[in-house]
Design a protein around this motif. Sequence first.
Motif, PDB file in Angstrom:
ATOM      1  N   GLU A   5    -110.823  27.653  24.407  1.00  6.06           N
ATOM      2  CA  GLU A   5    -111.018  26.904  23.181  1.00  6.06           C
ATOM      3  C   GLU A   5    -109.887  25.920  22.920  1.00  6.06           C
ATOM      4  N   ASN A   6    -108.805  26.043  23.644  1.00  6.51           N
ATOM      5  CA  ASN A   6    -107.667  25.134  23.495  1.00  6.51           C
ATOM      6  C   ASN A   6    -107.556  24.189  24.689  1.00  6.51           C
ATOM      7  N   LEU A   7    -108.685  23.940  25.341  1.00  4.32           N
ATOM      8  CA  LEU A   7    -108.741  23.062  26.501  1.00  4.32           C
ATOM      9  C   LEU A   7    -109.468  21.779  26.135  1.00  4.32           C
ATOM     10  N   VAL A   8    -108.805  20.657  26.369  1.00  4.55           N
ATOM     11  CA  VAL A   8    -109.420  19.338  26.200  1.00  4.55           C
ATOM     12  C   VAL A   8    -109.808  18.847  27.594  1.00  4.55           C
ATOM     13  N   THR A   9    -111.055  18.410  27.736  1.00  4.17           N
ATOM     14  CA  THR A   9    -111.533  17.906  29.027  1.00  4.17           C
ATOM     15  C   THR A   9    -112.116  16.518  28.826  1.00  4.17           C
ATOM     16  N   SER A  10    -111.675  15.586  29.639  1.00  9.40           N
ATOM     17  CA  SER A  10    -112.194  14.217  29.556  1.00  9.40           C
ATOM     18  C   SER A  10    -113.593  14.144  30.129  1.00  9.40           C
ATOM     19  N   ILE A  11    -114.206  12.992  29.934  1.00 13.22           N
ATOM     20  CA  ILE A  11    -115.438  12.695  30.647  1.00 13.22           C
ATOM     21  C   ILE A  11    -115.106  12.654  32.138  1.00 13.22           C
ATOM     22  N   LYS A  12    -116.115  12.874  32.964  1.00  2.65           N
ATOM     23  CA  LYS A  12    -115.957  12.745  34.411  1.00  2.65           C
ATOM     24  C   LYS A  12    -116.543  11.402  34.804  1.00  2.65           C
ATOM     25  N   VAL A  13    -115.748  10.593  35.479  1.00 10.32           N
ATOM     26  CA  VAL A  13    -116.228   9.295  35.919  1.00 10.32           C
ATOM     27  C   VAL A  13    -116.398   9.291  37.432  1.00 10.32           C
ATOM     28  N   GLU A  14    -117.429   8.574  37.886  1.00 12.77           N
ATOM     29  CA  GLU A  14    -117.603   8.331  39.307  1.00 12.77           C
ATOM     30  C   GLU A  14    -117.058   6.944  39.582  1.00 12.77           C
ATOM     31  N   ILE A  15    -116.257   6.847  40.637  1.00  9.59           N
ATOM     32  CA  ILE A  15    -115.513   5.623  40.934  1.00  9.59           C
ATOM     33  C   ILE A  15    -115.931   5.098  42.300  1.00  9.59           C
ATOM     34  N   ASP A  16    -116.276   3.824  42.343  1.00  7.13           N
ATOM     35  CA  ASP A  16    -116.633   3.186  43.604  1.00  7.13           C
ATOM     36  C   ASP A  16    -115.363   2.743  44.323  1.00  7.13           C
ATOM     37  N   ALA A  17    -114.606   3.741  44.767  1.00 11.56           N
ATOM     38  CA  ALA A  17    -113.371   3.537  45.535  1.00 11.56           C
ATOM     39  C   ALA A  17    -113.016   4.880  46.161  1.00 11.56           C
ATOM     40  N   PHE A 111    -111.498  13.398  36.545  1.00 10.92           N
ATOM     41  CA  PHE A 111    -111.439  13.869  35.168  1.00 10.92           C
ATOM     42  C   PHE A 111    -110.082  14.512  34.950  1.00 10.92           C
ATOM     43  N   THR A 112    -109.728  14.697  33.692  1.00 12.64           N
ATOM     44  CA  THR A 112    -108.437  15.274  33.355  1.00 12.64           C
ATOM     45  C   THR A 112    -108.614  16.308  32.255  1.00 12.64           C
ATOM     46  N   THR A 113    -107.704  17.270  32.245  1.00 16.05           N
ATOM     47  CA  THR A 113    -107.718  18.313  31.223  1.00 16.05           C
ATOM     48  C   THR A 113    -106.325  18.476  30.636  1.00 16.05           C
ATOM     49  N   ASP A 114    -106.286  19.027  29.447  1.00 13.59           N
ATOM     50  CA  ASP A 114    -105.025  19.404  28.806  1.00 13.59           C
ATOM     51  C   ASP A 114    -105.253  20.766  28.164  1.00 13.59           C
ATOM     52  N   LEU A 115    -104.492  21.745  28.596  1.00 13.53           N
ATOM     53  CA  LEU A 115    -104.591  23.082  28.041  1.00 13.53           C
ATOM     54  C   LEU A 115    -103.394  23.303  27.132  1.00 13.53           C
ATOM     55  N   PHE A 116    -103.664  23.471  25.840  1.00 13.30           N
ATOM     56  CA  PHE A 116    -102.601  23.752  24.884  1.00 13.30           C
ATOM     57  C   PHE A 116    -102.263  25.233  24.989  1.00 13.30           C
ATOM     58  N   LEU A 117    -100.979  25.515  25.105  1.00 12.86           N
ATOM     59  CA  LEU A 117    -100.484  26.870  25.329  1.00 12.86           C
ATOM     60  C   LEU A 117     -99.454  27.246  24.268  1.00 12.86           C
ATOM     61  N   LYS A 123    -103.142  25.519  16.496  1.00  6.66           N
ATOM     62  CA  LYS A 123    -102.817  24.459  15.532  1.00  6.66           C
ATOM     63  C   LYS A 123    -102.843  23.091  16.204  1.00  6.66           C
ATOM     64  N   ILE A 124    -102.265  22.991  17.392  1.00  9.24           N
ATOM     65  CA  ILE A 124    -102.234  21.715  18.114  1.00  9.24           C
ATOM     66  C   ILE A 124    -103.651  21.261  18.442  1.00  9.24           C
ATOM     67  N   MET A 125    -104.483  22.193  18.885  1.00  3.82           N
ATOM     68  CA  MET A 125    -105.869  21.841  19.203  1.00  3.82           C
ATOM     69  C   MET A 125    -106.573  21.317  17.962  1.00  3.82           C
ATOM     70  N   LYS A 126    -106.399  21.975  16.854  1.00 10.44           N
ATOM     71  CA  LYS A 126    -107.062  21.582  15.612  1.00 10.44           C
ATOM     72  C   LYS A 126    -106.584  20.212  15.132  1.00 10.44           C
TER      73      LYS A 126
END
Length: 155
Positions: A5-17, A111-117, A123-126
Motif C-alpha cells: 500500500e506504500n508502493l507508487v508505480t508509474s505507468i509502463k511505457v513501450e519504447i521504440d528503442a 516503469f519505475t516504482t518508489d516504496l516508502f519505508l 504518512k508519506i504515502m498519504k
Amino acid sequence: MSKAENLVTSIKVEIDAPTSLVWEVLTDFERYSEWNSFCPELKTSGKLGDMVYMQVRIPGTDQTIPVNEYLVAYEPELLLSWEQRPTDSNKDAARRDQYINALGAERSSYFTTDLFLGINADKIMKEHGAWVKQGFDQVARDLKQRAEALYAGRK
C-alpha cells in the motif's frame, strides 16, 4: 498499511528503442535537464553506495526540492535503483527502482516504482504518493520521447 500500500508505480511505457539506448539515457546523469521534467538535475558518480543528489520538481509547479539518496543497484539495461535511508534527523526512508525490459531487438519497456519505508511510510504515502505517481508517469513519458528521438536520429 502494508508495504504494497506504500508502493507508487508509474505507468509502463513501450519504447521504440533498444534497451541499450534506454539505459544510455537513464545513466547519462549530466543530461537529465534536457529531457527529465520531474528530475531536472541529478549528480552521482554512478558507483554503488555513492550518493545520488537530485532536484525533484513537484508536478504542476516550478518548485524543486533536494533529494539525496544512495545508489544501490546498477544492472546495465535492466535495473537502476537508489534509496533514502533514515537518519537521526530524518526518519524517512524509500527505495526507487527503475526497470527496463527488452521487447525485441529494437523495442523495450520501462516503469519505475518508489516504496516508502520506515516509521513515516504511511504518512508519506498519504501526503506525497499522488504527486510522486504523477511525476513518475511523466518520467516514463519523457524517457520514451527522449530514447525514441535519439534512436530515430541514429538510424
